[in-house]
Design a protein around this motif. Structure first.
Motif, PDB file in Angstrom:
ATOM      1  N   PRO A 299       3.082  -3.832   5.808  1.00  0.00           N
ATOM      2  CA  PRO A 299       3.374  -3.606   4.381  1.00  0.00           C
ATOM      3  C   PRO A 299       3.556  -4.896   3.573  1.00  0.00           C
ATOM      4  CG  PRO A 299       4.545  -2.014   5.720  1.00  0.00           C
ATOM      5  CD  PRO A 299       3.954  -3.008   6.675  1.00  0.00           C
ATOM      6  N   PRO A 300       4.391  -5.867   4.027  1.00  0.00           N
ATOM      7  CA  PRO A 300       4.494  -7.091   3.224  1.00  0.00           C
ATOM      8  C   PRO A 300       3.209  -7.913   3.216  1.00  0.00           C
ATOM      9  CG  PRO A 300       5.785  -7.291   5.245  1.00  0.00           C
ATOM     10  CD  PRO A 300       5.378  -5.865   5.127  1.00  0.00           C
ATOM     11  N   LEU A 301       2.467  -7.898   4.333  1.00  0.00           N
ATOM     12  CA  LEU A 301       1.205  -8.638   4.368  1.00  0.00           C
ATOM     13  C   LEU A 301       0.187  -8.032   3.404  1.00  0.00           C
ATOM     14  CD1 LEU A 301       0.787  -9.372   8.187  1.00  0.00           C
ATOM     15  CD2 LEU A 301       1.278 -11.018   6.364  1.00  0.00           C
ATOM     16  N   ALA A 302       0.147  -6.700   3.327  1.00  0.00           N
ATOM     17  CA  ALA A 302      -0.777  -6.039   2.402  1.00  0.00           C
ATOM     18  C   ALA A 302      -0.403  -6.344   0.956  1.00  0.00           C
ATOM     19  CB  ALA A 302      -0.775  -4.534   2.647  1.00  0.00           C
ATOM     20  N   ARG A 303       0.895  -6.353   0.662  1.00  0.00           N
ATOM     21  CA  ARG A 303       1.323  -6.676  -0.702  1.00  0.00           C
ATOM     22  C   ARG A 303       0.964  -8.118  -1.045  1.00  0.00           C
ATOM     23  NH1 ARG A 303       5.863  -3.567   0.918  1.00  0.00           N
ATOM     24  NH2 ARG A 303       7.056  -5.447   1.421  1.00  0.00           N
ATOM     25  N   PHE A 304       1.159  -9.034  -0.087  1.00  0.00           N
ATOM     26  CA  PHE A 304       0.829 -10.440  -0.325  1.00  0.00           C
ATOM     27  C   PHE A 304      -0.670 -10.615  -0.527  1.00  0.00           C
ATOM     28  CE2 PHE A 304      -0.513 -14.565   1.426  1.00  0.00           C
ATOM     29  CZ  PHE A 304       0.154 -15.410   0.550  1.00  0.00           C
TER      30      PHE A 304
END
Length: 301
Positions: free
Chosen positions: A223-228
């Motif tokens: 999730p944080p990697l996709a947002r980044f």
């Protein structure tokens, strides 16, 4: 359209890659290019024909890591590959010969139709130019013109005729603005590439212990990697392209991007060469040093 009529030409002497010491020599192998490429790829697939071709024929959903690795190697070969640059261009044309279908506007397309293939190539110039302002520093007019000349050389490596590419910066901008006004849209592939809830399998490259660890941690990491990924992709896309596609970008987003890029701009130039440059670029730089009597390879800005 008949594929023979649609294809770019293989005839003539093989074009040489951009020169050592040029703008692309400095930018393409730098690890900061890993942050730039998603914006260029997303702008490419905003073209209905290109987006449809990727949607229907690409393995970016089933093999995202493999496709990314192949795309990155291909780009590196165009700049650092020497004689292999033209061979890579021929390989890509052969790969795209069977890619055809109907785009989102009901128009028949072929991947090698000059207008489609030239757009895929053209997106690199405005994205490199814009992203360099954040990750490196703003280019001078002379550097912009040098970048465009070198990008035309890449187009020739890809087999695109000069008549199908604007030949000067002054000719490029009206073409680019027309494409933004008349062609680009938020295709299905664009929406997937910038989605914050993207479904991506864990990496399948690298040492086995690392892959196993990532597989366990992936539900937490994704999730944080996709947002980044979405944040950097939209942020490093030129503002006029963002607006044409309809991608949201707020003043707060801009402040966060500038803060992040300020850190990158400070840290990367002081890294040792083995960490700053991608493998193929490192080898090319070392070969250039040997051929140039041991003097340091140009490192750009």
């Amino acid at each position: 359209m008949d594929s023979a009529a649609a294809e770019v030409s293989d005839e003539g002497e093989a074009p040489a890659p951009p020169p050592p010491g040029g703008v692309l020599w400095s930018l393409t192998g730098d690890i900061r290019s890993l942050l730039i490429l998603p914006a260029a790829l997303t702008l490419q697939v905003a073209h209905p024909a290109v987006g449809a071709g990727v949607d229907e024929h690409s393995v970016f959903r089933t093999d995202p890591w493999g496709r990314g690795e192949r795309s990155l190697r291909s780009l590196q070969l165009w700049v650092y590959g020497g004689d292999a640059a033209a061979e890579e261009g021929r390989r890509l044309r052969l790969l795209h010969r069977t890619i055809r279908g109907t785009d989102t506007r009901g128009r028949r397309y072929h991947a090698l139709t000059p207008a489609n293939y030239a757009w895929v190539h053209a997106t690199g110039f405005p994205v490199y130019r814009h992203a360099a302002r954040y990750l490196v520093r703003p280019m001078t007019e002379a550097q912009e013109r040098a970048l465009y000349r070198e990008w035309l050389q890449v187009g020739r490596i890809l087999g695109i005729h000069d008549r199908d590419m604007p030949q000067t910066v002054e000719e490029f901008w009206p073409y680019y603005r027309r494409m933004l006004a008349e062609e680009v849209e938020a295709t299905a592939v664009v929406r997937e590439l910038v989605a914050s809830d993207a479904t991506v399998p864990p990496p399948d490259r690298g040492p086995l212990p690392v892959r196993l660890l990532l597989r366990v941690l992936w539900p937490v990491l994704l999730p944080p990697l996709a947002r980044f990924r979405g944040f950097v992709t939209v942020g490093l896309m030129p503002p006029e392209a963002r607006a044409a596609i309809g991608l949201e970008w707020t003043p707060r987003d801009e402040r966060r991007l500038r803060q992040f890029c300020g850190v990158v701009r400070t840290v990367v130039p002081v890294l040792p060469e083995r960490l700053r440059y991608l493998p193929l670029a490192r080898r090319a730089r070392a070969a250039h040093r040997r051929a140039d009597g041991g003097r340091p390879a140009p490192s750009g800005r």
